[in-house]
Motif scaffolding. Structure first.
Motif, PDB file in Angstrom:
ATOM      1  N   PRO A 197       0.810  -1.223   0.000  1.00 46.72           N
ATOM      2  CA  PRO A 197       0.000   0.000   0.000  1.00 46.72           C
ATOM      3  C   PRO A 197       0.846   1.279   0.000  1.00 46.72           C
ATOM      4  CG  PRO A 197       0.060  -0.937   2.192  1.00 46.72           C
ATOM      5  CD  PRO A 197       0.810  -1.885   1.301  1.00 46.72           C
ATOM      6  N   ILE A 198       2.164   1.135   0.240  1.00 46.51           N
ATOM      7  CA  ILE A 198       3.041   2.300   0.313  1.00 46.51           C
ATOM      8  C   ILE A 198       4.443   1.946  -0.171  1.00 46.51           C
ATOM      9  CG2 ILE A 198       1.859   3.486   2.219  1.00 46.51           C
ATOM     10  CD1 ILE A 198       3.877   2.251   4.129  1.00 46.51           C
ATOM     11  N   ILE A 199       5.246   2.977  -0.361  1.00 44.33           N
ATOM     12  CA  ILE A 199       6.661   2.810  -0.692  1.00 44.33           C
ATOM     13  C   ILE A 199       7.423   2.672   0.617  1.00 44.33           C
ATOM     14  CG2 ILE A 199       8.691   3.975  -1.646  1.00 44.33           C
ATOM     15  CD1 ILE A 199       6.801   5.448  -3.536  1.00 44.33           C
ATOM     16  N   GLY A 200       8.375   1.755   0.674  1.00 46.70           N
ATOM     17  CA  GLY A 200       9.173   1.619   1.884  1.00 46.70           C
ATOM     18  C   GLY A 200      10.037   0.372   1.849  1.00 46.70           C
ATOM     19  N   THR A 201      10.403  -0.102   3.022  1.00 45.71           N
ATOM     20  CA  THR A 201      11.224  -1.298   3.164  1.00 45.71           C
ATOM     21  C   THR A 201      10.369  -2.400   3.774  1.00 45.71           C
ATOM     22  OG1 THR A 201      13.174   0.075   3.521  1.00 45.71           O
ATOM     23  CG2 THR A 201      13.346  -2.236   4.151  1.00 45.71           C
ATOM     24  N   ALA A 202      10.353  -3.566   3.112  1.00 46.18           N
ATOM     25  CA  ALA A 202       9.515  -4.678   3.557  1.00 46.18           C
ATOM     26  C   ALA A 202      10.243  -5.546   4.573  1.00 46.18           C
ATOM     27  CB  ALA A 202       9.102  -5.523   2.359  1.00 46.18           C
ATOM     28  N   TYR A 203       9.516  -5.943   5.606  1.00 44.34           N
ATOM     29  CA  TYR A 203      10.052  -6.852   6.611  1.00 44.34           C
ATOM     30  C   TYR A 203       9.080  -8.009   6.808  1.00 44.34           C
ATOM     31  CZ  TYR A 203      13.335  -3.131   7.613  1.00 44.34           C
ATOM     32  OH  TYR A 203      14.314  -2.180   7.489  1.00 44.34           O
ATOM     33  N   HIS A 204       9.606  -9.235   6.883  1.00 44.33           N
ATOM     34  CA  HIS A 204       8.783 -10.431   7.007  1.00 44.33           C
ATOM     35  C   HIS A 204       8.379 -10.733   8.443  1.00 44.33           C
ATOM     36  CE1 HIS A 204      10.337 -12.296   2.976  1.00 44.33           C
ATOM     37  NE2 HIS A 204       9.906 -11.059   2.832  1.00 44.33           N
ATOM     38  N   SER A 205       9.061 -10.132   9.428  1.00 50.31           N
ATOM     39  CA  SER A 205       8.754 -10.404  10.834  1.00 50.31           C
ATOM     40  C   SER A 205       8.773  -9.094  11.624  1.00 50.31           C
ATOM     41  CB  SER A 205       9.767 -11.398  11.413  1.00 50.31           C
ATOM     42  OG  SER A 205      11.069 -10.892  11.302  1.00 50.31           O
ATOM     43  N   PRO A 206       8.185  -9.094  12.827  1.00 51.33           N
ATOM     44  CA  PRO A 206       8.109  -7.869  13.612  1.00 51.33           C
ATOM     45  C   PRO A 206       9.466  -7.361  14.098  1.00 51.33           C
ATOM     46  CG  PRO A 206       7.159  -9.707  14.835  1.00 51.33           C
ATOM     47  CD  PRO A 206       7.480 -10.205  13.467  1.00 51.33           C
ATOM     48  N   GLU A 207      10.446  -8.267  14.203  1.00 52.23           N
ATOM     49  CA  GLU A 207      11.802  -7.888  14.610  1.00 52.23           C
ATOM     50  C   GLU A 207      12.763  -8.956  14.116  1.00 52.23           C
ATOM     51  OE1 GLU A 207      11.912  -9.574  19.160  1.00 52.23           O
ATOM     52  OE2 GLU A 207      11.125  -7.562  18.824  1.00 52.23           O
ATOM     53  N   PRO A 208      14.044  -8.624  14.006  1.00 54.14           N
ATOM     54  CA  PRO A 208      15.014  -9.615  13.524  1.00 54.14           C
ATOM     55  C   PRO A 208      15.007 -10.879  14.388  1.00 54.14           C
ATOM     56  CG  PRO A 208      16.004  -7.438  13.568  1.00 54.14           C
ATOM     57  CD  PRO A 208      14.664  -7.318  14.236  1.00 54.14           C
ATOM     58  N   GLY A 209      14.958 -12.039  13.738  1.00 54.74           N
ATOM     59  CA  GLY A 209      14.976 -13.312  14.448  1.00 54.74           C
ATOM     60  C   GLY A 209      13.614 -13.808  14.908  1.00 54.74           C
ATOM     61  N   ALA A 210      12.595 -12.971  14.800  1.00 51.97           N
ATOM     62  CA  ALA A 210      11.252 -13.373  15.233  1.00 51.97           C
ATOM     63  C   ALA A 210      10.573 -14.219  14.153  1.00 51.97           C
ATOM     64  CB  ALA A 210      10.404 -12.139  15.529  1.00 51.97           C
ATOM     65  N   LYS A 211       9.475 -14.862  14.524  1.00 56.73           N
ATOM     66  CA  LYS A 211       8.707 -15.694  13.595  1.00 56.73           C
ATOM     67  C   LYS A 211       8.128 -14.819  12.480  1.00 56.73           C
ATOM     68  CE  LYS A 211       4.896 -18.950  13.381  1.00 56.73           C
ATOM     69  NZ  LYS A 211       3.724 -19.473  14.062  1.00 56.73           N
ATOM     70  N   LYS A 212       8.198 -15.319  11.242  1.00 58.97           N
ATOM     71  CA  LYS A 212       7.696 -14.577  10.086  1.00 58.97           C
ATOM     72  C   LYS A 212       6.174 -14.530  10.099  1.00 58.97           C
ATOM     73  CE  LYS A 212      11.579 -15.707   7.120  1.00 58.97           C
ATOM     74  NZ  LYS A 212      12.020 -16.291   5.848  1.00 58.97           N
ATOM     75  N   PHE A 213       5.612 -13.423   9.578  1.00 61.50           N
ATOM     76  CA  PHE A 213       4.163 -13.277   9.486  1.00 61.50           C
ATOM     77  C   PHE A 213       3.576 -14.300   8.507  1.00 61.50           C
ATOM     78  CE2 PHE A 213       5.354  -8.809  10.590  1.00 61.50           C
ATOM     79  CZ  PHE A 213       4.689  -8.742  11.802  1.00 61.50           C
ATOM     80  N   ALA A 214       4.264 -14.498   7.373  1.00 61.99           N
ATOM     81  CA  ALA A 214       3.759 -15.387   6.328  1.00 61.99           C
ATOM     82  C   ALA A 214       4.903 -16.215   5.760  1.00 61.99           C
ATOM     83  CB  ALA A 214       3.109 -14.568   5.225  1.00 61.99           C
ATOM     84  N   GLU A 215       4.623 -17.482   5.496  1.00 63.58           N
ATOM     85  CA  GLU A 215       5.588 -18.374   4.857  1.00 63.58           C
ATOM     86  C   GLU A 215       4.838 -19.180   3.812  1.00 63.58           C
ATOM     87  OE1 GLU A 215       8.808 -20.020   7.475  1.00 63.58           O
ATOM     88  OE2 GLU A 215       7.293 -19.617   9.011  1.00 63.58           O
ATOM     89  N   VAL A 216       5.551 -19.619   2.787  1.00 66.14           N
ATOM     90  CA  VAL A 216       4.928 -20.400   1.721  1.00 66.14           C
ATOM     91  C   VAL A 216       4.252 -21.624   2.335  1.00 66.14           C
ATOM     92  CG1 VAL A 216       5.351 -21.731  -0.391  1.00 66.14           C
ATOM     93  CG2 VAL A 216       6.569 -19.583  -0.015  1.00 66.14           C
ATOM     94  N   GLY A 217       2.982 -21.829   1.962  1.00 67.19           N
ATOM     95  CA  GLY A 217       2.208 -22.958   2.477  1.00 67.19           C
ATOM     96  C   GLY A 217       1.355 -22.628   3.690  1.00 67.19           C
ATOM     97  N   LYS A 218       1.561 -21.472   4.305  1.00 66.40           N
ATOM     98  CA  LYS A 218       0.811 -21.089   5.512  1.00 66.40           C
ATOM     99  C   LYS A 218      -0.562 -20.532   5.133  1.00 66.40           C
ATOM    100  CE  LYS A 218       1.031 -18.122   9.581  1.00 66.40           C
ATOM    101  NZ  LYS A 218       1.759 -17.063  10.284  1.00 66.40           N
ATOM    102  N   LYS A 219      -1.592 -20.918   5.912  1.00 66.45           N
ATOM    103  CA  LYS A 219      -2.940 -20.383   5.698  1.00 66.45           C
ATOM    104  C   LYS A 219      -3.020 -18.977   6.281  1.00 66.45           C
ATOM    105  CE  LYS A 219      -5.594 -24.640   5.521  1.00 66.45           C
ATOM    106  NZ  LYS A 219      -6.742 -25.363   6.051  1.00 66.45           N
ATOM    107  N   ILE A 220      -3.598 -18.087   5.511  1.00 64.78           N
ATOM    108  CA  ILE A 220      -3.746 -16.685   5.911  1.00 64.78           C
ATOM    109  C   ILE A 220      -5.224 -16.326   5.856  1.00 64.78           C
ATOM    110  CG2 ILE A 220      -3.167 -14.291   5.266  1.00 64.78           C
ATOM    111  CD1 ILE A 220      -0.715 -15.777   6.158  1.00 64.78           C
ATOM    112  N   LYS A 221      -5.686 -15.571   6.839  1.00 67.20           N
ATOM    113  CA  LYS A 221      -7.065 -15.088   6.837  1.00 67.20           C
ATOM    114  C   LYS A 221      -7.072 -13.597   6.496  1.00 67.20           C
ATOM    115  CE  LYS A 221      -8.771 -18.389  10.117  1.00 67.20           C
ATOM    116  NZ  LYS A 221     -10.039 -18.793  10.603  1.00 67.20           N
TER     117      LYS A 221
END
Length: 144
Positions: free
Chosen positions: A74-98
């Motif tokens: 929705p915006i220009i910026g830097t993408a991060y997969h998790s809330p902080e370095p080393g934390a669990k990723k929000f989304a991974e291939v094969g994961k169900k998302i609502k």
């Protein structure tokens, strides 16, 4: 006023090196702004040949977009997969998302913006690497 062409060349090189669309510098009372020309075809942005490598990467996943649900930044910026370095990723291939689940964070101007999923589905492809820049409207995740 005479403008040093080397400065313009250097700024132009920075556009390609850092995958930017625009850069501006100000020294005393001189302001220089360099930007890439962007062309629209059928309301879809098309970048100039100077960033053709980026478009070629996106072309390879074009077939996947047709068979899945495309979620865009929705915006220009830097993408991060998790809330902080080393934390669990929000989304991974094969994961169900609502619908409404956070799938990524896009940092813009020191603000962490949570990107919610616009649909239910299973993550088919993550199109952006962790810590890499994203543009407005760029596909970040594809769901099945």
């Amino acid at each position: 006023m005479k403008i040093d062409k080397n400065i313009i060349k250097e700024l132009s090189n920075y556009l390609d090196e850092f995958n930017l669309t625009e850069i501006e510098i100000t020294e005393k009372d001189t302001k220089i702004k360099v930007s890439k020309n962007n062309v629209s075809v059928n309301n879809q942005p098309v970048t100039t040949p100077s960033s053709i490598n980026v478009k070629n990467e996106n072309v390879s996943s074009a077939a996947n977009i047709k068979s899945g649900i495309e979620i865009t930044s929705p915006i220009i910026g830097t993408a991060y997969h998790s809330p902080e370095p080393g934390a669990k990723k929000f989304a991974e291939v094969g994961k169900k998302i609502k619908k409404g689940d956070t799938i990524m964070i896009v940092e813009a101007m020191k603000t962490m913006n949570h990107v919610p999923s616009t649909a239910d589905g299973v993550v088919k492809e993550i199109c952006v690497e962790d810590g890499h820049p994203v543009e407005f409207g760029q596909t970040i995740i594809i769901l099945e």
